[in-house]
Write a protein that holds these residues in place. Structure first.
Motif, PDB file in Angstrom:
ATOM      1  N   GLU A  42       3.389 100.585  17.311  1.00 31.13           N
ATOM      2  CA  GLU A  42       3.639 101.505  18.422  1.00 31.13           C
ATOM      3  C   GLU A  42       3.393 102.937  17.954  1.00 31.13           C
ATOM      4  O   GLU A  42       3.767 103.318  16.853  1.00 31.13           O
ATOM      5  N   GLN A  43       2.742 103.732  18.784  1.00 32.03           N
ATOM      6  CA  GLN A  43       2.460 105.121  18.454  1.00 32.03           C
ATOM      7  C   GLN A  43       2.521 105.958  19.726  1.00 32.03           C
ATOM      8  O   GLN A  43       1.806 105.685  20.688  1.00 32.03           O
ATOM      9  N   ASP A  44       3.399 106.944  19.712  1.00 28.34           N
ATOM     10  CA  ASP A  44       3.580 107.824  20.876  1.00 28.34           C
ATOM     11  C   ASP A  44       3.875 107.030  22.144  1.00 28.34           C
ATOM     12  O   ASP A  44       3.377 107.339  23.230  1.00 28.34           O
ATOM     13  N   GLY A  45       4.671 105.981  21.995  1.00 33.53           N
ATOM     14  CA  GLY A  45       5.053 105.164  23.137  1.00 33.53           C
ATOM     15  C   GLY A  45       4.046 104.117  23.537  1.00 33.53           C
ATOM     16  O   GLY A  45       4.300 103.317  24.435  1.00 33.53           O
ATOM     17  N   TRP A 102       5.615  94.480  24.481  1.00 34.19           N
ATOM     18  CA  TRP A 102       7.034  94.658  24.809  1.00 34.19           C
ATOM     19  C   TRP A 102       7.591  95.994  24.345  1.00 34.19           C
ATOM     20  O   TRP A 102       8.574  96.486  24.897  1.00 34.19           O
ATOM     21  N   ARG A 103       6.985  96.626  23.333  1.00 34.06           N
ATOM     22  CA  ARG A 103       7.531  97.879  22.797  1.00 34.06           C
ATOM     23  C   ARG A 103       7.059  99.108  23.552  1.00 34.06           C
ATOM     24  O   ARG A 103       7.570 100.209  23.345  1.00 34.06           O
ATOM     25  N   ASP A 104       6.088  98.965  24.430  1.00 35.76           N
ATOM     26  CA  ASP A 104       5.455 100.110  25.085  1.00 35.76           C
ATOM     27  C   ASP A 104       6.453 100.834  26.005  1.00 35.76           C
ATOM     28  O   ASP A 104       7.154 100.212  26.793  1.00 35.76           O
ATOM     29  N   GLN A 326      13.573 102.102  17.151  1.00 32.92           N
ATOM     30  CA  GLN A 326      12.484 102.098  18.147  1.00 32.92           C
ATOM     31  C   GLN A 326      13.046 102.255  19.561  1.00 32.92           C
ATOM     32  O   GLN A 326      12.514 101.692  20.510  1.00 32.92           O
ATOM     33  N   GLY A 327      14.120 103.057  19.705  1.00 34.85           N
ATOM     34  CA  GLY A 327      14.808 103.064  20.977  1.00 34.85           C
ATOM     35  C   GLY A 327      15.558 101.757  21.128  1.00 34.85           C
ATOM     36  O   GLY A 327      15.751 101.026  20.153  1.00 34.85           O
ATOM     37  N   GLU A 328      15.978 101.435  22.344  1.00 35.38           N
ATOM     38  CA  GLU A 328      16.695 100.169  22.521  1.00 35.38           C
ATOM     39  C   GLU A 328      16.485  99.600  23.909  1.00 35.38           C
ATOM     40  O   GLU A 328      16.366 100.331  24.900  1.00 35.38           O
ATOM     41  N   ARG A 329      16.405  98.277  23.945  1.00 34.93           N
ATOM     42  CA  ARG A 329      16.399  97.556  25.211  1.00 34.93           C
ATOM     43  C   ARG A 329      17.853  97.177  25.533  1.00 34.93           C
ATOM     44  O   ARG A 329      18.660  98.047  25.825  1.00 34.93           O
ATOM     45  N   VAL A 330      18.202  95.893  25.494  1.00 33.93           N
ATOM     46  CA  VAL A 330      19.589  95.495  25.791  1.00 33.93           C
ATOM     47  C   VAL A 330      20.537  96.088  24.756  1.00 33.93           C
ATOM     48  O   VAL A 330      20.287  95.979  23.559  1.00 33.93           O
TER      49      VAL A 330
END
Length: 487
Positions: A42-45, A102-104, A326-330
Motif C-alpha cells: 500500500e502506498q498513499d492509500g 482490501w487495504r485501499d 495501517q489504520g484499522e478496520r474492525v
C-alpha cells in the motif's frame, strides 16, 4: 487397476500467499504447494493488484500438484480467498483495471459526497472507505469512462471461477456488503447490474471448461464450488462454524468473530449470515502477524527467531503497543489511526517490544470479542485459533490470558484447506453436511487455559490500553494529515 479415492483440490488465496492442496475425506492434506504473492505494498492509500497474478499462481500450483499420482483423484475444486477486494469486468469478462485490494483507503475522500446522496437504509451505517459502494463511487469520480464499461464486480476467487468455468457469479457471504448495498447503487449514480448472480457458498458454480492450458486441462469437467471468504473456510476448517464458538485467525491480518443463531449487531462489527440460522459477528482488522513481520525488520530478528527472543526475561514495567500500523478496520473503520509504543524506559529492549506487539494485537481481539459477546448475550466457551500465529505457543497462551477464554488449536496447519474440503465433500454427496464434516475432519490438538494471575494482570493493562487509544486517536489523525517529515 487400483481405485483412487476421491480428493478435493482445495485452494486458499490469502493476503500474502496462495496455498493449494489435495485433501482426502478424513481431512488429511496429502500434498500441498504454497506460493508467495508479490503483491505491491500500500502506498498513499493505494493498494492494487493485477488479477492475472492470481490466475498465474493457480496455474503453477496445479502444475506442481499434477506431478503427484493422487492428482488423478481430484473430484471437486474449492477455492476460498480474501474479500473486501473488487475486480471490475466488462460484459465479456475482460478485466478493466487492477483489482482494488482490501487495504485501499482512497475512497475516504469521497465519503461525504456519497453519504449526502444516499437515502435512509440499513447499510448506510456500514459504509466506510473499505466498503465496495464507496470504492465504486470513488471510481465514478476518478475513472468514469472505465466504470461506464463495467458489467460486474467480482471478488478474487470469483474471478478465478470465471476463468475456470466461464460463469460470472458471487456468493452470499463474500459479496454480503455489495449485495446489502444493491438498493443504494442507483442513488449513488451507479448501475445496480454491477451485482452479478448470487450463489450459496455450497453451490456448484460450474465445471472446469475445456481448452485450458497445461495441467488445468486435466481438470476438465470437475465441479467448482462457489465457496466464500478465506475466513469462512478457515472457521469451518477449525471446527468453529457452530453456535457459541469463537474464532481467531492470525495471518497477515487478524480476524475474530463469534458464531450465534441470531443476527446480533454491535457498532463497528460486521454481522453476516454464515449458514442456516447461523451468523458471525466480528470481522477483520488491519493488523496481525504483519505487525510481527514489521517488528522483526525493526529489531533485526527473523520471525523464526522470535520464539527464542520471547523466552528471554522481560522488564517488570510493561510496554503498551497500539497495533494500528495501517489504520484499522474492525471495530474502528478508521484509516487515519496510527501505531505507537507507550511507556518505554531505558531498560526496555527487543524482548519487551516483541511481547508488547503480541499483547497489543490480543487487546484488539479482546475489544472485538467483548463487543460481540455483549451483543449476543453469551460468552464464547472456547476460541478456535488458526493461521500462522497459532504455531506460536507463547502467542496462544497470551491470547488465552488476555481474552480469559480457552484457546484451542487444531491438528492442521492450514484450516482454510480443510474447510474448503468439508464444503466440497458435502456437495459431492458423501453423506455428510457441514456440521458432520467438522466433527469428522477437524481434530483439536491442544487447549491453552487462561492463567488466573496473568488474567488479573492483563485486566489492568487492558484498561491502560483503552486509555491510550482514546488519548492518541486525535494525534493519529493529525499525524496522518502530515504529508512529509520536516527538513
Amino acid at each position: 487397476m487400483r481405485q483412487i479415492s476421491p480428493l478435493v483440490l482445495a485452494c486458499d488465496l490469502g493476503g500474502s500467499s496462495f496455498r493449494a492442496g489435495l485433501v482426502d475425506a478424513q481431512g488429511h492434506v496429502l500434498h500441498q504447494v504454497t506460493t508467495s504473492e508479490p503483491t505491491p505494498p500500500e502506498q498513499d492509500g493505494i493498494s492494487e493488484c493485477d488479477p492475472q497474478l492470481w490466475w498465474n499462481v493457480l496455474d503453477s500450483s496445479v502444475a506442481a500438484l499434477a506431478q503427484e499420482a493422487a492428482f488423478a483423484g481430484v473430484a471437486a475444486i474449492a477455492i476460498s480467498a480474501v474479500t473486501r477486494t473488487q475486480v471490475l469486468l466488462d460484459a465479456h469478462g475482460t478485466v478493466l483495471r487492477p483489482a482494488i485490494l482490501w487495504r485501499d483507503t482512497r475512497a475516504e475522500a469521497f465519503l461525504p459526497a456519497l453519504l449526502a446522496r444516499l437515502p435512509a437504509h440499513g447499510e448506510v451505517g456500514a459504509i466506510n472507505a473499505f466498503h465496495p459502494l464507496a470504492r465504486l463511487f470513488a471510481l465514478s469520480r476518478t475513472e468514469p469512462q472505465m466504470l461506464a464499461r463495467a458489467a460486474a464486480v467480482l471478488e478474487p476467487k470469483d474471478y478465478l471461477h470465471l476463468r475456470l468455468t466461464g460463469r460470472m457469479a458471487i456468493d452470499s457471504i463474500a459479496g454480503a456488503r455489495l449485495i446489502a448495498a444493491r438498493d443504494l447503487l442507483a442513488p449513488a449514480g451507479l448501475d445496480p447490474c454491477l451485482v452479478p448472480e448470487v450463489l450459496d457458498p455450497t453451490e456448484i458454480v460450474g465445471s472446469v471448461r475445456p481448452g485450458l492450458p497445461g495441467a488445468l486441462a486435466r481438470l476438465e469437467g470437475v465441479p467448482v464450488l462457489a465457496m466464500a471468504t478465506d475466513t469462512w473456510a478457515s472457521v469451518l476448517g477449525l471446527g468453529a462454524l457452530r453456535q457459541g464458538f469463537a474464532y481467531n485467525l492470525s495471518g497477515t491480518t487478524e480476524v475474530l468473530g463469534l458464531l450465534h443463531r441470531n443476527a446480533a449487531r454491535a457498532e463497528g462489527l460486521v454481522t453476516v449470515g454464515w449458514g442456516p440460522s447461523l451468523f458471525q459477528i466480528g470481522g477483520p482488522s488491519q493488523t496481525g502477524a504483519d505487525s510481527l513481520a514489521w517488528l522483526s525488520g525493526v529489531i533485526g530478528h527473523e520471525i523464526a527467531d522470535l520464539a527464542a527472543l520471547l523466552a528471554q526475561p522481560r522488564d517488570p514495567q510493561p510496554v503498551l503497543f497500539l497495533p494500528y500500523l495501517q489504520g484499522e478496520r474492525v471495530p474502528y473503520w478508521d484509516p487515519s489511526l496510527r501505531g505507537a509504543f507507550i511507556g518505554l524506559n531505558r531498560r526496555h529492549g527487543p524482548v519487551d517490544l516483541a511481547h508488547a506487539v503480541l499483547e497489543g494485537v490480543a487487546f484488539l481481539n479482546r475489544i472485538v470479542l467483548t463487543a460481540a459477546e455483549q451483543a449476543c448475550g453469551l460468552q464464547a466457551h472456547e476460541i478456535r485459533f488458526g493461521g500462522g500465529g497459532a504455531a506460536s505457543e507463547i502467542w496462544c497462551q497470551t491470547k488465552a490470558d488476555v481474552l480469559n477464554r480457552p484457546v484451542v488449536v487444531i491438528d492442521a496447519a492450514e484450516p482454510g484447506l480443510i474447510g474448503a474440503a468439508i464444503v466440497a465433500f458435502a456437495a459431492l454427496g458423501g453423506g455428510t453436511g457441514l456440521a458432520d464434516g467438522q466433527l469428522r475432519m477437524v481434530r483439536p490438538r491442544r487447549s491453552f487455559t487462561p492463567r488466573p494471575d496473568r488474567v488479573a494482570a492483563y485486566d489492568t493493562l487492558f484498561a491502560r490500553f483503552r486509555e491510550a487509544e482514546s488519548a492518541l486517536r486525535p494525534i493519529s489523525r493529525k499525524l496522518a494529515e502530515c504529508a512529509t517529515n520536516p527538513g
